[in-house]
Design a protein around this motif. Structure first.
Motif, mmCIF file in Angstrom:
data_model
loop_
_atom_site.group_PDB
_atom_site.id
_atom_site.type_symbol
_atom_site.label_atom_id
_atom_site.label_comp_id
_atom_site.label_asym_id
_atom_site.label_seq_id
_atom_site.Cartn_x
_atom_site.Cartn_y
_atom_site.Cartn_z
ATOM 1 N N PRO A 12 -32.768 -18.923 -17.022
ATOM 2 C CA PRO A 12 -34.127 -19.099 -16.503
ATOM 3 C C PRO A 12 -34.653 -17.776 -15.934
ATOM 4 C CG PRO A 12 -32.686 -20.830 -15.696
ATOM 5 C CD PRO A 12 -31.819 -19.829 -16.415
ATOM 6 N N THR A 13 -35.904 -17.462 -16.190
ATOM 7 C CA THR A 13 -36.497 -16.181 -15.836
ATOM 8 C C THR A 13 -36.414 -15.870 -14.342
ATOM 9 O OG1 THR A 13 -38.027 -16.477 -17.658
ATOM 10 C CG2 THR A 13 -38.548 -14.751 -16.083
ATOM 11 N N ALA A 14 -36.780 -16.797 -13.479
ATOM 12 C CA ALA A 14 -36.770 -16.545 -12.039
ATOM 13 C C ALA A 14 -35.354 -16.248 -11.544
ATOM 14 C CB ALA A 14 -37.338 -17.742 -11.289
ATOM 15 N N PHE A 15 -34.372 -16.920 -12.106
ATOM 16 C CA PHE A 15 -32.992 -16.739 -11.681
ATOM 17 C C PHE A 15 -32.467 -15.372 -12.089
ATOM 18 C CE2 PHE A 15 -28.372 -17.326 -12.304
ATOM 19 C CZ PHE A 15 -28.032 -17.597 -10.996
ATOM 20 N N VAL A 16 -32.849 -14.899 -13.272
ATOM 21 C CA VAL A 16 -32.364 -13.609 -13.772
ATOM 22 C C VAL A 16 -32.752 -12.489 -12.826
ATOM 23 C CG1 VAL A 16 -32.580 -11.910 -15.605
ATOM 24 C CG2 VAL A 16 -32.298 -14.300 -16.176
ATOM 25 N N GLY A 17 -34.015 -12.453 -12.419
ATOM 26 C CA GLY A 17 -34.468 -11.397 -11.522
ATOM 27 C C GLY A 17 -33.741 -11.428 -10.189
ATOM 28 N N ALA A 18 -33.583 -12.607 -9.637
ATOM 29 C CA ALA A 18 -32.901 -12.753 -8.350
ATOM 30 C C ALA A 18 -31.435 -12.370 -8.471
ATOM 31 C CB ALA A 18 -33.026 -14.183 -7.834
ATOM 32 N N GLN A 19 -30.808 -12.814 -9.556
ATOM 33 C CA GLN A 19 -29.393 -12.506 -9.754
ATOM 34 C C GLN A 19 -29.196 -11.009 -9.926
ATOM 35 O OE1 GLN A 19 -27.672 -14.125 -13.317
ATOM 36 N NE2 GLN A 19 -25.633 -14.062 -12.475
ATOM 37 N N SER A 20 -30.026 -10.368 -10.702
ATOM 38 C CA SER A 20 -29.893 -8.938 -10.945
ATOM 39 C C SER A 20 -30.107 -8.145 -9.663
ATOM 40 C CB SER A 20 -30.892 -8.487 -12.009
ATOM 41 O OG SER A 20 -30.604 -9.126 -13.222
ATOM 42 N N ALA A 21 -31.137 -8.503 -8.897
ATOM 43 C CA ALA A 21 -31.402 -7.805 -7.644
ATOM 44 C C ALA A 21 -30.252 -8.014 -6.663
ATOM 45 C CB ALA A 21 -32.717 -8.284 -7.036
ATOM 46 N N SER A 22 -29.764 -9.229 -6.571
ATOM 47 C CA SER A 22 -28.655 -9.530 -5.655
ATOM 48 C C SER A 22 -27.391 -8.786 -6.053
ATOM 49 C CB SER A 22 -28.373 -11.029 -5.630
ATOM 50 O OG SER A 22 -29.468 -11.724 -5.108
ATOM 51 N N ALA A 23 -27.133 -8.716 -7.335
ATOM 52 C CA ALA A 23 -25.912 -8.080 -7.814
ATOM 53 C C ALA A 23 -25.903 -6.584 -7.531
ATOM 54 C CB ALA A 23 -25.734 -8.345 -9.303
ATOM 55 N N ARG A 24 -27.067 -6.003 -7.278
ATOM 56 C CA ARG A 24 -27.152 -4.560 -7.028
ATOM 57 C C ARG A 24 -27.067 -4.207 -5.544
ATOM 58 N NH1 ARG A 24 -31.238 -4.995 -11.116
ATOM 59 N NH2 ARG A 24 -32.799 -4.998 -9.482
ATOM 60 N N GLU A 25 -26.897 -5.188 -4.668
ATOM 61 C CA GLU A 25 -26.817 -4.908 -3.240
ATOM 62 C C GLU A 25 -25.608 -4.015 -2.956
ATOM 63 O OE1 GLU A 25 -28.862 -5.453 -0.873
ATOM 64 O OE2 GLU A 25 -30.228 -6.862 -1.844
ATOM 65 N N PRO A 26 -25.808 -2.848 -2.337
ATOM 66 C CA PRO A 26 -24.693 -1.919 -2.088
ATOM 67 C C PRO A 26 -23.573 -2.499 -1.227
ATOM 68 C CG PRO A 26 -26.803 -0.838 -1.730
ATOM 69 C CD PRO A 26 -27.087 -2.297 -1.939
ATOM 70 N N PHE A 27 -23.905 -3.397 -0.300
ATOM 71 C CA PHE A 27 -22.860 -3.928 0.588
ATOM 72 C C PHE A 27 -21.869 -4.823 -0.147
ATOM 73 C CE2 PHE A 27 -25.954 -7.351 0.828
ATOM 74 C CZ PHE A 27 -25.166 -8.492 0.834
ATOM 75 N N LEU A 28 -22.234 -5.332 -1.331
ATOM 76 C CA LEU A 28 -21.314 -6.195 -2.079
ATOM 77 C C LEU A 28 -20.045 -5.450 -2.465
ATOM 78 C CD1 LEU A 28 -23.789 -8.239 -4.306
ATOM 79 C CD2 LEU A 28 -22.561 -8.984 -2.257
ATOM 80 N N ALA A 29 -20.168 -4.177 -2.749
ATOM 81 C CA ALA A 29 -18.971 -3.375 -3.063
ATOM 82 C C ALA A 29 -18.061 -3.286 -1.842
ATOM 83 C CB ALA A 29 -19.373 -1.983 -3.533
ATOM 84 N N VAL A 30 -18.651 -3.194 -0.647
ATOM 85 C CA VAL A 30 -17.863 -3.154 0.595
ATOM 86 C C VAL A 30 -17.135 -4.481 0.791
ATOM 87 C CG1 VAL A 30 -17.959 -2.939 3.117
ATOM 88 C CG2 VAL A 30 -19.382 -1.463 1.676
ATOM 89 N N LEU A 31 -17.859 -5.580 0.587
ATOM 90 C CA LEU A 31 -17.230 -6.899 0.738
ATOM 91 C C LEU A 31 -16.078 -7.065 -0.240
ATOM 92 C CD1 LEU A 31 -20.303 -9.253 1.245
ATOM 93 C CD2 LEU A 31 -18.748 -8.327 2.969
ATOM 94 N N ARG A 32 -16.294 -6.616 -1.457
ATOM 95 C CA ARG A 32 -15.245 -6.734 -2.486
ATOM 96 C C ARG A 32 -14.005 -5.933 -2.085
ATOM 97 N NH1 ARG A 32 -14.067 -10.055 -6.663
ATOM 98 N NH2 ARG A 32 -12.816 -8.959 -8.177
ATOM 99 N N GLU A 33 -14.212 -4.700 -1.643
ATOM 100 C CA GLU A 33 -13.080 -3.858 -1.230
ATOM 101 C C GLU A 33 -12.370 -4.437 -0.016
ATOM 102 O OE1 GLU A 33 -11.556 -1.379 -2.734
ATOM 103 O OE2 GLU A 33 -13.006 -1.447 -4.369
ATOM 104 N N LEU A 34 -13.152 -4.964 0.923
ATOM 105 C CA LEU A 34 -12.573 -5.576 2.118
ATOM 106 C C LEU A 34 -11.694 -6.765 1.742
ATOM 107 C CD1 LEU A 34 -12.484 -5.555 5.233
ATOM 108 C CD2 LEU A 34 -14.514 -7.001 5.195
#
Length: 164
Positions: A12-34
């Protein structure tokens, strides 16, 4: 068409934009490493603790009670991050092994303190230094300044979560 483009085209179009923007959040890499660092530490630590005939939770309780006159279940839970429900079973098993006993404080007969027995104290005196030496091997390549920086950054991260 690339795999990513094909996946986005079928979503779905609305979900793609939100998912892509969310996936690019820099802090997610920190959470993953933690999370991965904690998992690696837990695996490394548990491997050694099990060679001493204890589960990681049992070791945590013995290490927490060592060099104390006993602690309440609430204090042990807070210091070990083990839930009270899980902690009761661990206390039962350590008591069955003769490593601790329950003492009811005179001031509050509704609760109890877990206290290491002489056998529990002896086990603590044996396994705690061994485990510290084992853990030390993982930290030896790090210089004191690096350890201090890491500790400071983790403390700041924890404080950020606590102030919310």
């Amino acid at each position: 068409m690339s795999k990513k483009v094909a996946e986005e085209a079928s979503a779905p179009t609305a979900f793609v934009g939100a998912q892509s923007a969310s996936a690019r959040e820099p802090f997610l890499a920190v959470l993953r490493e933690l999370a991965e660092a904690y998992h690696a530490f837990s695996t490394y630590s548990a491997t050694h603790v099990r060679t001493m005939g204890l589960t990681p939770a049992q070791f945590d309780v013995i290490a927490t009670l060592g060099n104390t006159s006993g602690l309440s279940l609430s204090e042990i839970a807070r210091k070990t991050l083990i839930t009270k429900g899980t902690l009761t079973g661990i206390i039962d098993r350590l008591e069955a092994k003769g490593l601790l006993f329950r003492r009811v404080p005179a001031a509050d007969r509704r609760s109890f303190h877990a206290v290491l027995t002489p056998a529990g104290e002896a086990l603590f005196a044996q396994v705690f230094p061994q485990h510290i030496e084992y853990l030390k091997r993982a930290f030896l390549p790090m210089e004191t300044a690096e350890l201090e920086r890491t500790c400071s950054q983790l403390r700041r991260l924890r404080e950020r979560f606590l102030e919310r």
